[in-house]
Design a protein around this motif. Structure first.
Motif, short mmCIF file in Angstrom:
data_model
loop_
_atom_site.label_atom_id
_atom_site.label_comp_id
_atom_site.label_asym_id
_atom_site.label_seq_id
_atom_site.Cartn_x
_atom_site.Cartn_y
_atom_site.Cartn_z
N SER A 59 0.88 -1.22 0.13
CA SER A 59 -0.11 0.10 -0.13
C SER A 59 0.91 1.22 -0.05
N LEU A 62 0.53 4.81 -2.30
CA LEU A 62 -0.96 5.02 -2.80
C LEU A 62 -1.14 6.52 -3.03
N ARG A 68 -3.28 0.14 -6.19
CA ARG A 68 -2.47 -0.89 -6.14
C ARG A 68 -2.24 -1.42 -7.37
N LEU A 248 0.08 7.11 2.15
CA LEU A 248 -1.22 6.05 2.03
C LEU A 248 -2.43 6.78 0.97
N ASP A 251 -7.31 6.41 1.58
CA ASP A 251 -7.63 5.45 2.43
C ASP A 251 -6.84 5.55 3.81
N LEU A 255 -6.98 2.53 6.36
CA LEU A 255 -5.79 1.51 6.53
C LEU A 255 -5.14 1.55 7.82
#
Length: 344
Positions: A59, A62, A68, A248, A251, A255
């Protein structure tokens, strides 16, 4: 063998490493990292490796790459620079790699004609060229058998705890075999492994076991470290100090809460979080059923000294403590404060 300590894996760092390779070097190991498309492509075209490894799609990044699938596309750029007749070794349990982009849409990765693609599996994938099986924790490390194209290598040992180290050791063994090393040479190399600074650095201080794993962090590595903590601690008390994970993207909150949920289910006795995003880990843990009495939420770096004092007061012989957060959190400074207190 030439290798570079630390992360010289950028479009600036890798060329600097490349220029340091002695002329009589038989083999060089170079890391290629990225924060966007095109970076690995540029590096691999310059280096022209004989063997390329894509170990996972996590991840991290991101924030810059969005999905991904885009992370996989960026990592698979490494194949475009492989030398003629080269080998691409990939994680055969990751669908985005195992199928080499069948689910990517129109923007497929570039795998040059004539490149040999080999797959490694820990999940019993019968189509894999290498399979790690009979994985067992033993004596501060992991033991496993590796089925290779030329036979099974039994009871390989790496002195590091966690299935993620079996992945790393299996990739290393496969690359060793592909490079002409014997089973004995590979076995000796794996057993002599020592962790880099702040990467599962295990310390025994005052009867307390510390796992200092705070060089960097992503959801996948957080969960792997928590699993390793459980394996090492057994039925002894487990404490985790977890902090912010960076890059990240949209999200980020979900996460972090996912890591908290995993922490709750891993059987932690005490969770301490640091940083603004670390607080989301705490929320995820409590939402997953961890008692608020077993969760302590703290602030940023200005609270590290106080948190170290708290740990000094509550830790006892036999406890196992994990420290993990992204590099920017500098969580090792809390470890330094804590260990200084234990030593005195």
């Amino acid at each position: 063998l030439f290798k570079k300590d630390g992360n010289y894996n950028s479009t600036i760092g890798l060329p600097l490493s490349f220029m340091e390779i002695p002329t009589d070097t038989a083999c060089a190991v170079l890391e290629m990292g990225m924060s966007g498309r095109g970076e690995i492509s540029a590096m691999t075209q310059a280096v022209r490796p004989n063997i390329a490894v894509v170990a996972n799609i996590g991840s991290s990044h991101l924030e810059y790459l969005g999905t991904r699938e885009n992370i996989a596309r960026a990592k698979l750029e490494i194949a475009s620079g492989l030398s003629e007749g080269g080998t691409l070794l990939i994680n055969g349990d990751e669908p985005l790699l195992a199928n080499l982009g069948q689910d990517f849409g129109e923007d497929l990765p570039v795998i040059p004609e004539g490149i040999r693609v080999l797959r490694l599996s820990l999940a019993g994938n019968e189509n894999a060229d290498y399979q790690a099986v009979n994985i067992t924790p033993r004596e501060g490390g992991m033991v496993f058998d590796l089925a290779t194209p030329s036979g099974i290598w039994q009871d390989l040992y790496v002195p590091a705890v966690g299935q993620h180290f079996v992945w790393a050791a299996s990739f290393a063994a496969a690359v060793g075999q592909l490079s002409g090393l014997t089973e004995g040479q590979v076995r000796a190399g794996l057993s002599s492994y020592r962790p880099a600074a702040m990467r599962q650095d295990i310390r025994e201080i005052g009867g307390i076991t510390l796992m200092v794993d705070c060089y960097n962090a992503a959801p996948e590595s957080m969960k792997a470290a928590l699993s390793a903590l459980s394996l090492m601690a057994g039925n002894r008390r487990r404490v985790a100090v977890l902090g912010d994970m960076k890059e990240l993207g949209t999200d980020t909150v979900a996460l972090h809460r996912g890591v908290g949920e995993y922490a709750a289910k891993s059987g932690l006795d005490l969770l301490i979080t640091v940083g603004e995003l670390g607080a989301e880990i705490a929320k995820g843990a409590m939402e997953a059923g961890m008692s608020p009495d077993s969760v302590r939420v703290t602030g940023g770096k200005d609270t590290y000294a106080a948190t170290a004092d708290y740990l000094k007061a509550i830790l006892r012989e036999g406890d196992h403590v994990l420290f993990k957060a992204s590099r920017s959190m500098a969580l090792e400074t809390m470890v330094e404060a804590l260990t200084a207190g234990i030593n005195t």
